[in-house]
Enzyme design. Structure first.
Site, short mmCIF file in Angstrom:
data_model
loop_
_atom_site.label_atom_id
_atom_site.label_comp_id
_atom_site.label_asym_id
_atom_site.label_seq_id
_atom_site.Cartn_x
_atom_site.Cartn_y
_atom_site.Cartn_z
N LYS A 189 0.92 -1.13 0.05
CA LYS A 189 0.11 -0.03 -0.07
C LYS A 189 1.06 1.27 0.23
O LYS A 189 1.49 1.71 0.93
CB LYS A 189 -0.77 0.02 1.13
CG LYS A 189 -2.07 1.12 1.16
CD LYS A 189 -2.38 1.74 2.32
CE LYS A 189 -1.75 2.81 2.66
NZ LYS A 189 -1.68 4.17 1.72
N GLY A 229 -4.58 0.80 4.91
CA GLY A 229 -3.48 0.49 5.47
C GLY A 229 -4.06 -0.34 6.78
O GLY A 229 -3.49 -1.23 7.26
N GLY A 245 6.56 5.63 7.91
CA GLY A 245 5.81 6.75 7.85
C GLY A 245 5.85 7.56 9.14
O GLY A 245 6.90 7.43 9.77
N THR A 247 5.50 8.88 13.07
CA THR A 247 5.19 8.16 14.39
C THR A 247 3.86 7.95 14.62
O THR A 247 3.56 6.89 15.40
CB THR A 247 6.09 8.92 15.38
OG1 THR A 247 7.44 8.87 15.10
CG2 THR A 247 5.91 8.33 16.78
N GLU A 267 9.44 2.06 10.76
CA GLU A 267 10.55 3.02 10.10
C GLU A 267 9.67 4.24 10.35
O GLU A 267 8.92 4.74 9.22
CB GLU A 267 10.83 2.56 8.88
CG GLU A 267 11.62 1.32 8.57
CD GLU A 267 12.96 1.40 9.25
OE1 GLU A 267 13.36 2.16 9.60
OE2 GLU A 267 13.49 0.10 9.29
N LEU A 268 9.94 5.07 11.37
CA LEU A 268 9.13 6.51 11.59
C LEU A 268 10.05 7.40 11.40
O LEU A 268 11.05 7.30 11.07
CB LEU A 268 8.41 5.93 12.88
CG LEU A 268 7.46 4.65 12.90
CD1 LEU A 268 6.90 4.39 14.24
CD2 LEU A 268 6.65 4.42 11.91
N CYS A 301 13.57 11.16 5.98
CA CYS A 301 13.40 10.73 7.41
C CYS A 301 14.67 10.98 8.24
O CYS A 301 14.66 11.39 9.17
CB CYS A 301 13.05 9.30 7.56
SG CYS A 301 14.07 8.31 6.44
N GLU A 401 9.41 16.55 14.66
CA GLU A 401 9.71 16.64 13.28
C GLU A 401 8.90 17.36 12.48
O GLU A 401 7.65 17.05 12.44
CB GLU A 401 9.87 14.85 12.89
CG GLU A 401 10.09 14.82 11.61
CD GLU A 401 9.79 13.35 10.94
OE1 GLU A 401 8.71 12.89 10.93
OE2 GLU A 401 10.66 12.95 10.37
N ALA A 464 22.07 7.05 3.48
CA ALA A 464 22.50 5.77 3.78
C ALA A 464 22.59 5.14 2.56
O ALA A 464 22.10 5.11 1.70
CB ALA A 464 21.32 4.96 4.84
P1 NAD Z 1 2.16 9.19 7.01
O1 NAD Z 1 2.42 8.59 8.27
O2 NAD Z 1 1.35 10.12 6.76
O3 NAD Z 1 1.95 8.04 5.70
C1 NAD Z 1 2.58 6.66 5.57
C2 NAD Z 1 1.80 6.00 5.08
O4 NAD Z 1 1.02 5.14 6.01
C3 NAD Z 1 0.92 6.47 4.19
O5 NAD Z 1 0.85 5.20 3.14
C4 NAD Z 1 -0.41 6.46 4.66
O6 NAD Z 1 -1.68 6.09 4.00
C5 NAD Z 1 -0.48 5.30 5.76
N1 NAD Z 1 -1.13 5.30 6.97
C6 NAD Z 1 -1.81 6.40 7.43
N2 NAD Z 1 -2.26 6.30 8.53
C7 NAD Z 1 -2.36 4.88 8.79
C8 NAD Z 1 -3.04 4.05 9.99
N3 NAD Z 1 -3.69 4.46 10.79
N4 NAD Z 1 -3.01 2.85 9.39
C9 NAD Z 1 -2.35 2.24 8.37
N5 NAD Z 1 -1.58 2.87 7.37
C10 NAD Z 1 -1.78 4.32 7.54
O7 NAD Z 1 3.69 9.67 6.51
P2 NAD Z 1 4.04 10.59 5.28
O8 NAD Z 1 3.70 12.06 5.25
O9 NAD Z 1 3.70 9.77 4.06
O10 NAD Z 1 5.90 10.34 5.44
C11 NAD Z 1 6.52 11.16 6.17
C12 NAD Z 1 6.77 10.41 7.51
O11 NAD Z 1 7.47 9.04 7.07
C13 NAD Z 1 8.02 11.25 8.02
O12 NAD Z 1 7.48 11.23 9.46
C14 NAD Z 1 9.19 10.69 7.98
O13 NAD Z 1 10.26 10.72 8.91
C15 NAD Z 1 8.74 9.23 8.06
N6 NAD Z 1 9.70 8.15 7.09
C16 NAD Z 1 10.38 7.39 7.86
C17 NAD Z 1 11.36 6.56 7.18
C18 NAD Z 1 12.24 5.71 8.12
O14 NAD Z 1 12.63 4.79 7.47
N7 NAD Z 1 12.34 5.66 9.41
C19 NAD Z 1 11.53 6.60 5.89
C20 NAD Z 1 10.66 7.59 5.03
C21 NAD Z 1 9.77 8.17 5.73
#
Ligand code: NAD
Length: 514
Positions: A189, A229, A245, A247, A267-268, A301, A401, A464
């Site tokens: 997804k 999701g 995504g 936290t 991975e947040l 991230c 963040e 990385a």
């Molecule tokens: P987001 O949390 O808004 O969305 C990420 C994904 O989660 C999307 O596909 C979304 O549809 C899904 N999602 C949202 N709520 C959900 C739920 N309740 N259940 C299941 N799925 C759900 O994040 P974003 O804005 O797309 O990305 C930015 C964030 O991602 C930043 O916080 C960034 O640091 C983090 N990120 C972390 C890493 C890592 O490896 N640590 C890598 C890339 C991005």
């Protein structure tokens, strides 16, 4: 999965050949389709595609198909699975420019970074090919005579992959390439903010699996928002959910998966800092901080969000950084002369502006002030100025963040204080120290040093390589993906004890004779 979607003329306008990225395997590249989901480019605000989201019915069909595919895929020897992943890597090599351009256009990162993202996919495929011959288990000496013990690793089943917008394709491939050689099947997804890049990838890999006579369902795609999701997180037929995504999202996924005692790999968000000591090579430190803070318009991230600077070099770092920022060129990410592209959408711009208001209200002082760019070339409304503020680590906004190019400068006196500041945030993804002093570097890397999953010396916090395990601690979620032994998360371990003797001794010398 048969997601139908429309593609506007805009892709052809920027020189992408749609036929390179999709034409069959249930994906139709049409010019207009009656659907409810739209993808806009933050680069110019153009509608790129309309995508059909999954509903409960299509979700059920996908899971059923994935389950059937798993029954076949798990019986294919791992090196043969690796051979198919090798071909996926080669197919990606062929479309690197087109896919890189699409990622850049749909997400807004620079074309160079789009190419880099596809290169990362190619690299992880290569890694996975080698891994397919190295899924080693241990042999263990048994305490019982005539017995042998060993461990083996079996595939888990369906791996659900939830990905974020900022790495719309690479993070999926980190998971998928490893999961496939491990014998799992994947249901992906992608972010609802970058669905088209995902559709293109599904097409590319779908073709390879089909050429090998493999069933559909080894790689599946379900488009949708958080509700889709949530279907994955709550589904006991999905033993592992790998979620990338925020936290906030990770906590919800962890709860849903935890309630059914499934596994999650999280991975947040990060809140990454570079410590610049008085012994730093400042040329390297400034360049590392600059790319870390403004690369991908601060939407990695691993973006550098805090610079923790020793007081004796603080003023010099501040002045040189401000000068470097004044030379940044902001504009369309497909134009290679530009350093900084747009934020993903106008909501992200609002969060950026709110963060700037907040840091000012908390007492932060602008070194380079922010703002939204308007006029020709900036019609999408998503282009912002990278900003720098002098701040304190304890400010509420500094503890958060903000997914935008805002850098906070924080002053320190002693290294112990600097490490405490670096660790003094809820997140624990990436960290770095700039120093030419071995004692400082080793102290930073020691058990009493950085508490992050990634700790670098004399390079920035982002960028990385796939060979190392990638991920972070605390509110970053604790997951590890990509290289090293991250593959173990995608398999279940089985301990086998074999008795080849003519008696049946019990462990721990227990007697149970009749
Ligand atoms: P987001 O949390 O808004 O969305 C990420 C994904 O989660 C999307 O596909 C979304 O549809 C899904 N999602 C949202 N709520 C959900 C739920 N309740 N259940 C299941 N799925 C759900 O994040 P974003 O804005 O797309 O990305 C930015 C964030 O991602 C930043 O916080 C960034 O640091 C983090 N990120 C972390 C890493 C890592 O490896 N640590 C890598 C890339 C991005």
């Amino acid at each position: 999965m048969t997601n139908t979607f429309g593609i506007s003329q805009s892709l052809q306008k920027i020189g992408i050949k749609p036929e390179n990225l999709g034409s069959s395997t249930g994906i139709n590249w049409l010019d207009s389709v009656e659907t409810s989901f739209s993808s806009f480019s933050p680069a110019d605000g153009e509608l790129i595609a309309k995508v059909q989201p999954a509903n409960t019915e299509t979700y059920e069909a996908v899971i059923a198909q994935a389950h059937l595919a798993f029954e076949k895929w798990r019986t294919v020897p791992a090196p043969q699975r690796g051979e198919i992943v090798r071909e996926i890597g080669n197919a990606l090599r062929e479309v690197k420019e087109d896919l890189g351009k699409l990622v850049s256009y749909e997400m807004g990162k620079s074309y160079q970074e789009g190419l880099g993202e596809v290169q990362e996919m190619i690299d992880i495929c290569d890694f996975a090919v080698g891994l397919s011959r190295q899924l080693y288990g241990l042999t263990i000496h048994s305490e019982r005579p005539g017995h042998r013990m060993y461990e083996q690793w079996h595939p888990l089943g369906i791996v659900g992959i939830i990905s974020a917008f900022n790495f719309p394709v690479a993070v999926w491939s980190w998971n998928a390439a490893l999961a496939w050689v491990c014998g799992d099947v994947c249901v992906w997804k992608p972010s609802e903010k970058a669905p088209l890049s995902a559709v293109a990838c599904q097409h590319i890999v779908g073709k390879i699996f089909a050429q090998h006579g493999m069933p559909e369902g080894i790689s599946s795609l379900i488009i949708g928002d958080h509700q889709v999701g949530e279907l994955l997180s709550h589904d006991p037929r999905v033993p592992l959910v790998s979620a990338t995504g925020s936290t906030r999202m990770g906590k919800l996924v962890a709860k849903a998966v935890g309630e059914r005692l499934g596994r999650s790999l999280l991975e947040l968000g990060g809140n990454n800092a570079i410590i610049i000591t008085e012994n730093a090579d400042l040329d390297i430190a400034i360049r590392g901080a600059l790319f870390g803070a403004v690369g991908t318009a601060g939407q990695r991230c691993t973006t550098t969000r805090r610079l923790i600077i020793q007081e004796s070099v603080y003023e010099e770092v501040k002045t040189r950084l401000a000068s470097a920022y004044s030379k940044l060129v902001i504009g369309n990410p497909l134009d290679e002369r530009n350093h900084v592209g747009p934020l993903i959408d106008r909501d992200a711009v609002e969060s950026y502006l709110a963060a700037i208001d907040k840091v000012k209200a908390e007492g932060g002082k602008a070194v380079v002030d922010g703002g939204v760019l308007g006029g020709k070339g900036f019609e999408s409304g998503c282009y912002v100025k990278p900003a720098i503020f002098e701040a304190e680590n304890h400010f509420e906004i500094v503890q958060h963040e903000t997914f935008a190019p805002i850098l906070y400068l924080i002053k320190y006196k002693t290294l112990a204080e600097a490490i405490a500041l670096q660790n003094g945030v809820p997140q624990g993804l990436s960290s770095a120290i700039m120093t030419t002093n071995m004692r400082e570097a080793e102290a930073f890397l020691s058990a009493a040093g950085s508490d992050c999953g990634i700790a670098n010396v004399n390079i920035g916090t982002s960028g990385a390589e796939i060979g190392g395990a990638f991920g972070g601690e605390k509110e970053t979620g604790g997951g590890r993906e990509s290289g090293s032994d991250a593959w173990k998360a995608y398999m279940r371990r089985q301990t086998n004890t074999i008795n080849y003797s003519t008696s049946l001794p019990l462990a721990q010398g227990i007697k149970f004779d009749i």
